[in-house]
Design a protein around this motif. Structure first.
Motif, short mmCIF file in Angstrom:
data_model
loop_
_atom_site.label_atom_id
_atom_site.label_comp_id
_atom_site.label_asym_id
_atom_site.label_seq_id
_atom_site.Cartn_x
_atom_site.Cartn_y
_atom_site.Cartn_z
N LYS A 40 0.79 -1.23 0.00
CA LYS A 40 0.00 0.00 0.00
C LYS A 40 0.83 1.28 0.00
CE LYS A 40 -4.21 -1.94 1.88
NZ LYS A 40 -5.44 -1.63 2.60
N SER A 55 -7.32 3.83 2.28
CA SER A 55 -6.95 3.05 1.08
C SER A 55 -8.16 2.72 0.20
CB SER A 55 -6.25 1.76 1.49
OG SER A 55 -7.13 0.94 2.25
N TYR A 56 -9.35 3.22 0.54
CA TYR A 56 -10.52 2.99 -0.30
C TYR A 56 -10.58 4.04 -1.41
CZ TYR A 56 -12.91 -0.47 2.66
OH TYR A 56 -13.26 -1.61 3.35
N ARG A 85 -8.50 -1.13 -4.46
CA ARG A 85 -7.97 -0.32 -3.37
C ARG A 85 -6.96 0.68 -3.92
NH1 ARG A 85 -11.82 -1.67 -1.40
NH2 ARG A 85 -12.22 -2.80 0.54
#
Length: 501
Positions: A40, A55-56, A85
């Motif tokens: 991420k 992270s959406y 994501r």
């Protein structure tokens, strides 16, 4: 306890292909492993204490999805899904996400555990593979040849649309069945034996080759087919793929071509008879006139009834009978030449065959001033032929030679026989005509190639068909001193099989 907790942290951090992190009941990040940092982009210091919704994608945040996911996990205990994501740098990736609700000993919600795996490349590969499979399936669906895939024990694992049409079964009806069900009963045990032998020894009978076989349709009808079988391996198991082409139409076409060829040969016989008919009457008139004269003389001699003349009477009667037989033989050979139908190959004396053909082909030659030379090999040759068809070739070559010399001052026709090789005899018909034009030499034996004003151009083409069907060859060369020599070969018959048909 501390040691176990440290080991658990090391284990979680070592799972670099998975983003593993913990959330408190409100969704704030409390633990963030190195896999989460790699996937991420946020470091542990940057994300711990912040809400996991970071992270959406923006549209899912606006729709309230982060809170809805936690509520569902709390209600169901565990949620798993595939969804998009967002990384720290703003790029998106497709993720496999698992959210698990965590409770303390009293059943109170402690938070949530999340495991995220980047499956973008996996899904891309799956889509590419699915696309290739769809492409392959579309190709196989349009290929006219039937395709059947079997495993090493002969059970069918794939049955193409063309195979369904060819054999009359739906794929669902044959999957898992032995492929021998598509063969006539006589071939079934043999096929299973071939597979068993191949599994045990590696000895191939059909695999890797193309052969002609017989198939069995659902309705019990058999048909000829061309079968090509290939082999591959999958998961340690042999897989065999067979491609099948129905030869029924080809066989029907070949049969029809053979019938047309026979009809064409018969038509040519009739045409050849027509060209000889004009001279036949004159040629027959001579022996018949002689018969009449001999009989009249005999009548006169009998009228005197003197004993010294009896010997002369007998001689005259013998001569009359001989001329009668000659006339009858000419008619018999002509009728046999024109007769339709396959005579069948048999061992024949070449000299006799040549003389019989000459008796028809040379009709009118003497009156046309043609000198005929027979130079036959003294060795008695037996040839394996359809007598009528080979005599047809000789008659055609002789008649062509006579026509080629019509306007020539020297008219000599030579028929020669000689051994060509251990297995063949050569026959040659030579004329002293004008020879063959250069523009005709390359297409002399092609259908409809002719220099005659009233010719169809089929004679030499049919001659080539007949001779090649007999296993020989036919060709032409310039003759020494002018004219043309036509040569053809015939296969010698084994003397021990002289009566074989």
């Amino acid at each position: 306890m501390t040691t176990s907790a440290d080991e658990l942290v090391l284990l979680i951090d070592g799972a670099t292909n998975y983003a593993i992190y913990m959330l408190d009941p409100e969704g704030r990040v409390t633990i963030w492993n190195r896999g989460a940092e790699r996937i991420k982009g946020w470091t542990e210091a940057e994300i711990v204490g912040h809400h996991f919704s970071r992270s959406y994608p923006a549209e899912e945040i606006a729709a309230g999805k982060p809170a809805a996911d936690l509520a569902r996990a709390h209600a169901e205990g565990r949620v798993e899904e595939e969804s998009w994501r967002v990384r720290k740098d703003g790029s998106e990736f497709l993720a496999n996400i698992t959210i698990t609700a965590l409770y303390d000993d009293d059943g109170k919600l402690r938070g949530f555990g999340k495991v995220v795996r980047d499956i973008t490349e996996q899904k891309s590969a799956e889509r590419a593979l699915a696309g290739r499979e769809r492409h392959l399936a579309s190709i196989l669906a349009t290929v006219p040849d039937a395709m059947i895939v079997i495993e090493e024990h002969g059970r069918i694992s794939s049955f193409s649309a063309a195979a369904e049409k060819l054999f009359g079964y739906a794929e669902a009806e044959v999957l898992g069945e032995n492929v021998a069900m598509l063969m006539p009963r006589a071939d079934r045990d043999t096929h299973d034996g071939y597979l068993a032998t191949y599994r045990a020894t590696g000895e191939r009978h059909v695999i890797g080759s193309t052969r002609i076989a017989v198939g069995l349709r659902r309705n019990g009808e058999t048909f000829p087919m061309e079968l090509a079988v290939g082999e591959t391996s999958s998961g340690g198991q042999r897989i065999f793929t067979g491609f099948i082409r129905d030869l029924s139409e080809r066989r029907l076409t070949e049969q029809r071509l053979h019938e047309l060829q026979s009809e064409l040969i018969h038509i040519y016989r009739l045409s050849a008879m027509g060209t000889m008919a004009s001279t036949l009457a004159h040629e027959l008139n001579q022996p018949l006139t002689a018969i009449a004269n001999y009989l009249e003389t005999t009548r006169d001699m009998l009228a005197d009834a003197r004993t010294p003349e009896l010997e002369m009477i007998r001689e005259a009667l013998d001569m009359a009978a001989g001329q009668s037989l000659r006339a009858g033989d000419i008619v018999r050979r002509l009728r046999e030449f024109v007769a339709h139908g396959e005579v069948g190959r048999a061992s024949e004396k070449l000299d006799t065959l040549v003389h019989e053909a000459a008796s028809l082909g040379l009709i009118g030659a003497h009156e046309a001033g043609v000198r005929v030379i027979m130079s036959l090999d003294p060795e008695p040759h037996q040839v394996l032929v359809d007598r009528v068809q080979v005599e047809q070739v000789l008659v055609n070559l002789i008649r062509n030679a006579l026509q080629a010399m019509q306007d020539c001052p020297t008219r000599e026709l030579t028929i020669t026989t000689a051994r060509e090789s251990a297995g063949c005899v050569q026959v040659t018909v030579t004329d002293t005509g004008m020879g063959i034009a250069a523009d005709m030499s390359d297409r002399l034996f092609q259908a409809f190639a002719t220099t005659k004003e009233d010719g169809l151009g089929l004679g030499l083409s049919i001659c080539r068909t007949i001779i090649e069907a007999h296993g020989g060859r036919i060709w032409a060369t310039p003759a020494p001193g002018g004219g043309t020599s036509f040569h053809f070969t015939l296969v010698r018959a084994d003397p021990e099989n002289a009566d074989a048909g």
